[in-house]
Scaffold this motif. Structure first.
Motif, mmCIF file in Angstrom:
data_model
loop_
_atom_site.group_PDB
_atom_site.id
_atom_site.type_symbol
_atom_site.label_atom_id
_atom_site.label_comp_id
_atom_site.label_asym_id
_atom_site.label_seq_id
_atom_site.Cartn_x
_atom_site.Cartn_y
_atom_site.Cartn_z
ATOM 1 N N ARG A 66 48.791 71.607 138.687
ATOM 2 C CA ARG A 66 49.504 71.022 139.826
ATOM 3 C C ARG A 66 50.523 69.980 139.339
ATOM 4 O O ARG A 66 51.663 69.944 139.815
ATOM 5 C CB ARG A 66 48.515 70.392 140.792
ATOM 6 N N GLU A 67 50.112 69.126 138.401
ATOM 7 C CA GLU A 67 51.038 68.105 137.890
ATOM 8 C C GLU A 67 52.221 68.748 137.163
ATOM 9 O O GLU A 67 53.370 68.318 137.302
ATOM 10 C CB GLU A 67 50.285 67.163 136.944
ATOM 11 N N MET A 69 53.407 71.745 137.687
ATOM 12 C CA MET A 69 54.265 72.393 138.700
ATOM 13 C C MET A 69 55.110 71.363 139.438
ATOM 14 O O MET A 69 56.311 71.585 139.688
ATOM 15 C CB MET A 69 53.389 73.171 139.682
ATOM 16 N N GLU A 70 54.458 70.227 139.793
ATOM 17 C CA GLU A 70 55.234 69.188 140.480
ATOM 18 C C GLU A 70 56.337 68.626 139.584
ATOM 19 O O GLU A 70 57.461 68.378 140.033
ATOM 20 C CB GLU A 70 54.282 68.064 140.912
ATOM 21 N N ALA A 71 56.024 68.430 138.288
ATOM 22 C CA ALA A 71 57.047 67.928 137.363
ATOM 23 C C ALA A 71 58.181 68.932 137.207
ATOM 24 O O ALA A 71 59.371 68.577 137.161
ATOM 25 C CB ALA A 71 56.409 67.623 136.004
ATOM 26 N N LYS A 72 57.823 70.228 137.146
ATOM 27 C CA LYS A 72 58.843 71.267 137.026
ATOM 28 C C LYS A 72 59.712 71.327 138.266
ATOM 29 O O LYS A 72 60.955 71.431 138.193
ATOM 30 C CB LYS A 72 58.157 72.609 136.770
ATOM 31 N N MET A 73 59.106 71.243 139.436
ATOM 32 C CA MET A 73 59.863 71.256 140.686
ATOM 33 C C MET A 73 60.758 70.026 140.790
ATOM 34 O O MET A 73 61.911 70.110 141.252
ATOM 35 C CB MET A 73 58.904 71.319 141.879
ATOM 36 N N GLU A 74 60.233 68.864 140.356
ATOM 37 C CA GLU A 74 61.053 67.652 140.390
ATOM 38 C C GLU A 74 62.251 67.769 139.437
ATOM 39 O O GLU A 74 63.377 67.366 139.763
ATOM 40 C CB GLU A 74 60.189 66.444 140.004
ATOM 41 N N ARG A 77 64.707 70.060 140.974
ATOM 42 C CA ARG A 77 65.392 69.391 142.083
ATOM 43 C C ARG A 77 66.487 68.448 141.567
ATOM 44 O O ARG A 77 67.596 68.415 142.104
ATOM 45 C CB ARG A 77 64.386 68.620 142.931
#
Length: 320
Positions: A66-67, A69-74, A77
């Motif tokens: 999850r972390e 994925m969130e870092a990749k999405m950030e 973005r």
């Protein structure tokens, strides 16, 4: 009881300590029921330890995923935001450049239109109509619309009158018009390029001789005109060795040819032909001189010889 990974993932979103304790109780009770019903003997402590390790490892793996994925999405973005800002900056720069080019082209077009309009206004203002009366030096019109004729000369893309008279226009087959000045007074004569004139020497310097034009093409002038014979225009050969003082003296009568209208309203004359030069001269003792060769004349009273640029044909009457 199902002990697969799917059953373990159900505890993923709950608090870690509470989930572990509750799950261990459920596992213990489930295994007790299973042992009673089936009569199997399973090491409960061993199963609980393995289950506890699997739950903890699965939660950690999902947390890391999850972390990540969130870092990749950030990161994506932020990259998209940077690309969007760069695109907006380029669009703004292109718009500014396009506006600058449009303004520059409009300025150039406006400048050309103003120059063309001023030129047309000037041509319309300076151009005279057929039948208008002009005197020598008057502007007849621009040279872009007509061709020069008699009594008109071109100077600086503009036609000027060289005679007193009225403007006449004559059409040609090519579509152009010849502008001329028809003299209203036949006795008025103005020297033109190539005309043969008689002139009187007024003064002599090292580089030129000043003269007064008396007649043009054997027609006397009502008013004498000023002219100049430069050192380079005295002879056609040996120009470097020409001496103006040995060619002309004041009061000499000279036959010359008009080359052009020079500066300060002085006609530029030439004697660089055999038929041109001194046709009448007087000595210092006021005696008439006669030519004895191409470069000398002799006084009839004293016999003194003086150097002159003598004309080939002498047919003149002494002028007082």
């Amino acid at each position: 009881m199902d002990f697969s990974v799917d059953s373990l993932e159900q505890c993923e979103g709950q608090d870690e300590d509470q989930n572990c304790s509750k799950h261990h109780l459920n596992i213990s009770s489930s295994y007790e029921d299973f042992n009673e019903g089936q009569g199997l003997q399973i090491d409960e402590q061993k199963i609980s330890s393995w289950e506890r390790w699997m739950i903890h490892k699965t939660i950690q793996d999902r947390q890391r995923q999850r972390e990540a994925m969130e870092a990749k999405m950030e990161r994506r973005r932020k990259e998209a935001e940077v690309r969007r800002k760069e695109t907006e900056r380029r669009f703004k720069a292109n718009d500014c450049h396009r506006k600058w080019l449009n303004e520059k082209s409009q300025q150039i077009k406006q400048k050309k239109n103003n120059e063309r309009r001023k030129k047309e206004e000037w041509e319309k203002m300076t151009e005279l109509q057929e039948g208008d009366f002009v005197v020598p030096g008057d502007c007849v019109g621009p040279s872009t619309r007509h061709s020069p004729g008699k009594g008109v000369y071109n100077r600086g893309n503009t036609f000027y009158a060289s005679l007193c008279g009225r403007i006449t226009l004559k059409s040609e087959s090519s579509g152009t018009h010849i502008v001329s000045v028809e003299s209203c007074c036949r006795s008025v004569v103005v020297p033109e390029k190539g005309s043969v004139v008689l002139c009187k020497v007024v003064s002599v310097t090292q580089s030129y001789a000043k003269v007064l034009i008396l007649s043009v093409n054997n027609l006397p002038l009502l008013e004498h005109l000023k002219g100049i014979i430069r050192k380079e225009e005295i002879r056609s050969t040996e120009k470097d060795t020409v001496n103006v003082f040995m060619s002309y003296h004041p009061r000499d009568i000279v036959r010359a040819r008009v080359l052009s209208l020079g500066e300060s309203q002085l006609y530029t004359l030439s004697t660089a032909e055999n038929e041109l030069g001194v046709i009448f001269a007087t000595s210092e003792q006021n005696g008439q001189m006669i030519p004895i060769n191409w470069s000398e004349m002799q006084c009839t009273l004293t016999g003194v010889k003086e150097r002159r640029k003598v004309a080939k044909v002498i047919n003149a009457v002494p002028i007082n």
